[in-house]
Write an enzyme that holds these catalytic residues in place. Structure first.
Site, PDB file in Angstrom:
ATOM      1  N   ASP A  47       0.811  -1.116  -0.078  1.00  0.00           N
ATOM      2  CA  ASP A  47      -0.070   0.051   0.145  1.00  0.00           C
ATOM      3  C   ASP A  47       0.908   1.226   0.179  1.00  0.00           C
ATOM      4  O   ASP A  47       1.011   1.885   1.199  1.00  0.00           O
ATOM      5  CB  ASP A  47      -0.919  -0.054   1.151  1.00  0.00           C
ATOM      6  CG  ASP A  47      -0.065  -0.162   2.530  1.00  0.00           C
ATOM      7  OD1 ASP A  47       0.770  -0.614   2.748  1.00  0.00           O
ATOM      8  OD2 ASP A  47      -0.590   0.284   3.732  1.00  0.00           O
TER       9      ASP A  47
ATOM     10  N   HIS B  70       9.596  -0.149   8.352  1.00  0.00           N
ATOM     11  CA  HIS B  70       8.921  -1.393   8.967  1.00  0.00           C
ATOM     12  C   HIS B  70       8.922  -2.425   7.837  1.00  0.00           C
ATOM     13  O   HIS B  70       9.387  -3.511   8.068  1.00  0.00           O
ATOM     14  CB  HIS B  70       7.734  -1.180   9.288  1.00  0.00           C
ATOM     15  CG  HIS B  70       7.665  -0.006  10.373  1.00  0.00           C
ATOM     16  ND1 HIS B  70       7.695  -0.099  11.536  1.00  0.00           N
ATOM     17  CD2 HIS B  70       7.246   1.315  10.157  1.00  0.00           C
ATOM     18  CE1 HIS B  70       7.334   0.932  12.460  1.00  0.00           C
ATOM     19  NE2 HIS B  70       7.228   1.741  11.493  1.00  0.00           N
TER      20      HIS B  70
END
Length: 313
Positions: free
Chosen positions: A10, A240
């Site tokens: 995303d 991340h």
């Protein structure tokens, strides 16, 4: 060793850094990018994925996936973290590529059938596409090599609520479906990703090592650094989403613990990822839950070197 992967994403600033890392590492073969809502709406995620492929000179399929949570209303988006464009508001021109006509879920199923036992699905956004792929092909766990996700917080606080990490919180019902499937599931959540902050100097080194791709990440991440540096003494940010890919390349970087995993869909605790480690429960509800490998530690110095070295290959 070469690893065939599908990147479910995303984009997203840290997604961009992870995607470029995967594109550049010689042991990673990216079969396609499947997109999902999360940091940005799914239409923007798909456009951003096309732009990243164009910038990296990669001619691979990009698919648009689910734009809504499995249950409930449309999600809010992390514009305050990633900017209105997902790329830190740097006004980077969008590429004019074409989407693959298949849905993200259908692409995952098609590739798993084409390369049985060879593909790792690396999911670095909410898990709706994987949940839908399981509905399209119930035998999917037997067809993929593994699933590695960036998401969750097993033994630490969440970042959206006290108990929930953003990717899992965004589509908790989908995550519970994915956690409930009988495949090898590797979880890289806040337990490990928040333990490895990156300084502005890291971004400068990325830029020096690779003016085009590292330069893009450097520029986009200025907004990201500003968000993460609030109420901190030093400027930092967190990448991340690259960790599941780093684990594929060098598993020795990480320590993982294995336990039975569940995702809460209760409204108050929505998105909580709980792990029952061995000998911690006698409850059949937990002992019958599928196993999850949870990353809990990473060698920050070696991980940083891997990222920087890959960006200059």
């Amino acid at each position: 060793m070469s690893h065939k992967i599908i990147l479910d994403t995303d984009p997203g600033i840290d997604d961009a850094m992870a995607i470029f890392f995967a594109f550049q590492h010689p042991e990673i073969e990216v079969l396609g990018l499947t997109t999902v809502f999360g940091n940005v709406p799914v239409e923007m995620a798909a456009k951003n994925a096309i732009t990243l492929c164009d910038l990296a000179g990669k001619d691979i399929p990009v698919c648009k996936g689910v734009g809504m949570p499995w249950v409930g209303p449309e999600s809010s988006y992390a514009h305050f973290v990633h900017g209105d464009d997902g790329f830190g508001n740097i006004n980077f021109p969008a590429a004019k590529g074409e989407l693959d006509p298949r849905s993200s879920a259908q692409f995952i199923v098609d590739m798993a059938r084409k390369y049985p036992g060879e593909i790792t699905v690396v999911a670095i956004g909410p898990l709706g596409n994987l949940a839908l792929a399981l509905r399209l092909e119930p035998e999917l766990p037997k067809l993929v090599k593994a699933v590695s996700i960036m998401g969750g917080s097993a033994f630490v606080r969440g970042n959206v609520t006290p108990v929930a990490e953003a990717n899992i919180w965004n589509d908790a019902h989908a995550a519970e479906i994915v956690f409930g499937a009988s495949w090898e599931l590797n979880m890289f959540g806040l337990d490990v990703t928040n333990s490895c902050p990156f300084s502005p100097n890291f971004l400068k080194q990325l830029q020096q090592n690779n003016q085009k791709l590292g330069g893009f990440v450097h520029d986009a991440a200025q907004f990201y650094v500003e968000f993460y540096s609030q109420n901190r003494e030093e400027d930092v940010c967190f990448f991340h989403d690259a960790m599941p890919i780093a684990h594929l390349v060098d598993p020795s970087l990480f320590e993982l613990q294995t336990g039975h995993g569940r995702v809460s869909t209760d409204p108050l605790n929505r998105g909580q990822t709980s792990i029952a480690l061995p000998n911690t429960t006698a409850s059949p509800d937990w002992l019958n839950a599928e196993l999850v490998n949870v990353a809990t530690k990473v060698d920050n110095e070696r991980l940083t070197k891997l990222y920087l070295d890959t960006y200059k290959l």
